[in-house]
Design a protein around this motif. Structure first.
Motif, PDB file in Angstrom:
ATOM      1  N   LEU A 101       0.851  -1.198   0.000  1.00 23.14           N
ATOM      2  CA  LEU A 101       0.000   0.000   0.000  1.00 23.14           C
ATOM      3  C   LEU A 101       0.890   1.253   0.000  1.00 23.14           C
ATOM      4  CD1 LEU A 101      -2.787  -1.063   2.538  1.00 23.14           C
ATOM      5  CD2 LEU A 101      -3.038  -0.767   0.059  1.00 23.14           C
ATOM      6  N   SER A 102       0.256   2.419  -0.070  1.00 23.40           N
ATOM      7  CA  SER A 102       1.053   3.649  -0.129  1.00 23.40           C
ATOM      8  C   SER A 102       0.312   4.791   0.552  1.00 23.40           C
ATOM      9  CB  SER A 102       1.305   4.025  -1.584  1.00 23.40           C
ATOM     10  OG  SER A 102       0.095   4.441  -2.182  1.00 23.40           O
TER      11      SER A 102
ATOM     12  N   ALA B 244       3.680   6.641   9.631  1.00 27.36           N
ATOM     13  CA  ALA B 244       2.298   6.151   9.501  1.00 27.36           C
ATOM     14  C   ALA B 244       2.273   4.669   9.883  1.00 27.36           C
ATOM     15  CB  ALA B 244       1.828   6.330   8.060  1.00 27.36           C
ATOM     16  N   ALA B 245       1.240   4.276  10.629  1.00 30.94           N
ATOM     17  CA  ALA B 245       1.106   2.859  10.989  1.00 30.94           C
ATOM     18  C   ALA B 245       0.500   2.109   9.794  1.00 30.94           C
ATOM     19  CB  ALA B 245       0.191   2.724  12.209  1.00 30.94           C
ATOM     20  N   TRP B 246       0.795   0.833   9.675  1.00 34.05           N
ATOM     21  CA  TRP B 246       0.262   0.014   8.580  1.00 34.05           C
ATOM     22  C   TRP B 246      -1.267   0.094   8.530  1.00 34.05           C
ATOM     23  CZ3 TRP B 246       1.167  -1.930   4.093  1.00 34.05           C
ATOM     24  CH2 TRP B 246       0.305  -2.910   3.575  1.00 34.05           C
TER      25      TRP B 246
ATOM     26  N   LEU C  45      -5.974  13.804  -0.632  1.00 33.21           N
ATOM     27  CA  LEU C  45      -4.552  13.696  -1.003  1.00 33.21           C
ATOM     28  C   LEU C  45      -3.887  12.447  -0.436  1.00 33.21           C
ATOM     29  CD1 LEU C  45      -4.086  17.478  -0.959  1.00 33.21           C
ATOM     30  CD2 LEU C  45      -3.351  16.055  -2.862  1.00 33.21           C
ATOM     31  N   ARG C  46      -4.657  11.549   0.103  1.00 31.02           N
ATOM     32  CA  ARG C  46      -4.176  10.257   0.607  1.00 31.02           C
ATOM     33  C   ARG C  46      -3.060  10.417   1.629  1.00 31.02           C
ATOM     34  NH1 ARG C  46      -2.268   6.772  -2.947  1.00 31.02           N
ATOM     35  NH2 ARG C  46      -2.533   5.146  -1.431  1.00 31.02           N
ATOM     36  N   CYS C  47      -3.264  11.374   2.525  1.00 30.55           N
ATOM     37  CA  CYS C  47      -2.333  11.554   3.634  1.00 30.55           C
ATOM     38  C   CYS C  47      -3.028  11.035   4.889  1.00 30.55           C
ATOM     39  CB  CYS C  47      -1.980  13.030   3.790  1.00 30.55           C
ATOM     40  SG  CYS C  47      -0.869  13.339   5.176  1.00 30.55           S
ATOM     41  N   VAL C  48      -2.283  10.341   5.757  1.00 28.11           N
ATOM     42  CA  VAL C  48      -2.916   9.722   6.935  1.00 28.11           C
ATOM     43  C   VAL C  48      -3.289  10.748   8.014  1.00 28.11           C
ATOM     44  CG1 VAL C  48      -1.826   7.463   6.641  1.00 28.11           C
ATOM     45  CG2 VAL C  48      -0.647   9.223   7.978  1.00 28.11           C
ATOM     46  N   ASP C  49      -2.748  11.944   7.908  1.00 30.21           N
ATOM     47  CA  ASP C  49      -3.002  12.959   8.936  1.00 30.21           C
ATOM     48  C   ASP C  49      -3.880  14.056   8.343  1.00 30.21           C
ATOM     49  OD1 ASP C  49      -1.759  14.046  11.686  1.00 30.21           O
ATOM     50  OD2 ASP C  49      -1.994  15.705  10.265  1.00 30.21           O
ATOM     51  N   SER C  50      -5.095  14.221   8.914  1.00 35.94           N
ATOM     52  CA  SER C  50      -6.053  15.097   8.237  1.00 35.94           C
ATOM     53  C   SER C  50      -5.629  16.570   8.280  1.00 35.94           C
ATOM     54  CB  SER C  50      -7.462  14.905   8.794  1.00 35.94           C
ATOM     55  OG  SER C  50      -7.434  15.094  10.173  1.00 35.94           O
ATOM     56  N   ALA C  51      -4.948  16.999   9.356  1.00 35.85           N
ATOM     57  CA  ALA C  51      -4.517  18.406   9.422  1.00 35.85           C
ATOM     58  C   ALA C  51      -3.448  18.663   8.343  1.00 35.85           C
ATOM     59  CB  ALA C  51      -3.967  18.720  10.804  1.00 35.85           C
TER      60      ALA C  51
ATOM     61  N   GLN D  38      11.479  -6.909   7.713  1.00 41.34           N
ATOM     62  CA  GLN D  38      10.722  -5.725   8.158  1.00 41.34           C
ATOM     63  C   GLN D  38       9.941  -5.167   6.963  1.00 41.34           C
ATOM     64  OE1 GLN D  38      11.821  -3.937  11.684  1.00 41.34           O
ATOM     65  NE2 GLN D  38      13.838  -3.454  10.891  1.00 41.34           N
ATOM     66  N   ASP D  39       9.075  -4.198   7.235  1.00 38.33           N
ATOM     67  CA  ASP D  39       8.340  -3.568   6.134  1.00 38.33           C
ATOM     68  C   ASP D  39       9.315  -2.967   5.120  1.00 38.33           C
ATOM     69  OD1 ASP D  39       5.928  -4.190   7.236  1.00 38.33           O
ATOM     70  OD2 ASP D  39       5.410  -2.138   7.842  1.00 38.33           O
ATOM     71  N   VAL D  40       9.032  -3.172   3.849  1.00 37.71           N
ATOM     72  CA  VAL D  40       9.834  -2.541   2.802  1.00 37.71           C
ATOM     73  C   VAL D  40       9.279  -1.130   2.587  1.00 37.71           C
ATOM     74  CG1 VAL D  40      10.475  -2.642   0.347  1.00 37.71           C
ATOM     75  CG2 VAL D  40      10.359  -4.756   1.713  1.00 37.71           C
ATOM     76  N   LEU D  41      10.140  -0.127   2.674  1.00 37.86           N
ATOM     77  CA  LEU D  41       9.704   1.276   2.516  1.00 37.86           C
ATOM     78  C   LEU D  41      10.445   1.910   1.347  1.00 37.86           C
ATOM     79  CD1 LEU D  41      10.116   2.510   6.236  1.00 37.86           C
ATOM     80  CD2 LEU D  41       8.115   1.426   5.217  1.00 37.86           C
TER      81      LEU D  41
END
Ligand SMILES: Cc1cc2nc3c(=O)[nH]c(=O)nc-3n(C[C@H](O)[C@H](O)[C@H](O)COP(=O)(O)O)c2cc1C
Length: 390
Positions: free
Chosen positions: A159-160, A174-176, A190-196, A304-307
């Motif tokens: 995911l992204s 960002a958490a999974w 804008l697909r950002c995890v933080d609304s502010a 680990q998670d691939v980033l």
């Protein structure tokens, strides 16, 4: 070897994608493929094109009764806009076709227009931009959905999210689970995890709209659940970090790639950058102090998670056009303008997912092989047993 190819032009009849080398028996859902295509079309800052197209995949080979059958998978995605271009871009030259053309003689800086026209010998950049266009990534996303279906069978998910738009940046990890939530949304800003932060990103896009400008940014792709040992340190072209980097930079408008916290690491001391190694005796497993390496060490996944991050330049076609020169008259001229996006970072993240999924699927099948999913699964499970007993 899992090989993929795409064909098709931005305003041609359709896009075509093929994927060869998949084991038989992978469950394929057309709905899941179409959902990925839908995700690619979303995001605040897209142009009029996205209102015309609602992409739908037609799988025309390699899948029967909802499963792969081992033969190449072929997917066709029709361009709805083709109906407006049948006379401008006919396959066969017909009488009067010359007058119907829509030539582009004022190349746009930042596009393939000028280099492509010179290289291929056209005094019209139309044929160049038709293929250079990111419309092609629709085909990649369709194939990425198939690669995701294979990986999903082994609990590997890709995911992204968007971590920067112009100067506005997400300042926390960002958490999974947050990425999962984002992927399930039916309304995409804008697909950002933080609304502010997302609201501030939107202001940047609004400013670009107001001023006839465009804006870039950064997306991060996360692959969750990859086993230790995909890719290899033994040769330059088996190193998975290099292969992922190529896949990401091959995307239109992506000018930079980062594996893990590369930029931050380059500005820090080694003691702050490497992920310490620990061992949990009860669980019989190695653990790591952090994941700054982005899940890749020595060109291999480390469990680990691939980033992987992609950095997009701002879109090259500007409503307030840049200086250019007419290819025919050689006189100064404002660059051509054709309906265009203002910000595509959320869509690029979805394309990045597809590219990462395809490269991981390639590395996965190189390691575990198999003509059928059950054979691949046996090989995978036997390897997991080896890892458990290490
Ligand atoms: C999802 C996506 C959509 C894009 N849409 C546009 C667009 O509407 N107009 C434009 O000029 N460039 C757009 N681009 C960027 C161009 O395709 C790209 O800049 C161009 O092909 C030149 O390639 P390069 O930037 O990789 O050198 C888009 C890129 C992506 C990833």
């Amino acid at each position: 070897m899992l090989r993929f190819e795409t064909a098709g032009e931005s305003h041609g009849e359709c896009l075509v994608a093929t994927l060869q080398g998949l084991p038989a028996g992978i469950p394929i859902s057309l709905e899941a493929v179409n959902r990925e295509l839908w995700r690619r079309q979303q995001g605040y800052g897209r142009g009029g094109r996205m209102k015309i197209e609602t992409d739908r995949a037609e799988i025309v080979a390699g899948v029967r009764h909802s499963h792969t059958i081992g033969s190449p998978v072929a997917i066709l995605i029709r361009n709805k806009d083709w109906e407006n271009w049948t006379e401008a871009l006919p396959v066969e030259d017909i009488d009067g076709a010359e007058d119907k053309r829509k030539p582009v003689t004022r190349p746009r800086p930042g596009h393939a227009d000028l280099a492509g026209a010179i290289k291929y010998g056209f005094h019209d950049a139309r044929y160049i931009l038709e293929r250079a266009s990111a419309r092609e990534t629709t085909a990649r996303v369709a194939l990425g959905a198939i690669a995701k279906a294979l990986l999903g069978e082994f609990s590997i998910h890709v995911l992204s999210h968007v971590i920067a738009v112009g100067p506005v940046r997400l300042e926390r990890a960002a958490a999974w689970e947050e990425l999962v939530d984002l992927s399930l949304r039916n309304e995409v800003l804008l697909r950002c995890v933080d609304s502010a932060t997302e609201a501030r990103m939107k202001e940047v896009v609004d400013e670009a709209y107001r001023t006839g400008d465009t804006v870039g940014g950064v997306f991060e792709v996360v692959a969750h659940g990859a086993p230790v040992g995909l890719g290899s340190h033994v040769a330059w072209d088996t190193r998975l970090d290099g292969r992922l980097a190529q896949a990401i930079v091959s995307m239109q408008a992506v000018k930079g790639v980062e594996v893990g916290f590369a930029a931050e690491g380059a500005a820090s001391f080694g003691s702050k950058v490497q992920d310490t190694i620990h061992y949990n005796k009860d669980a019989h497993r190695f653990t790591r102090g952090a994941n700054r390496a982005g899940g890749l060490e020595g060109g291999m996944t480390n469990g680990q998670d691939v980033l992987v991050r992609g950095m997009l330049k701002p879109i090259s076609t500007l409503r307030r056009p840049l200086e250019s020169v007419d290819l025919v008259t050689r006189e100064p001229a404002a660059a051509a303008y054709e309906r265009s996006d203002v910000c595509v970072v959320p869509a690029a993240g979805v394309i990045g997912e597809a590219m990462v999924a395809i490269v991981l699927a390639q590395a996965f099948l190189e390691k575990f092989g198999g003509d059928s999913l059950s054979e691949t699964r046996r090989n995978f499970e036997s390897y997991l047993e080896q890892v458990r007993n290490f």
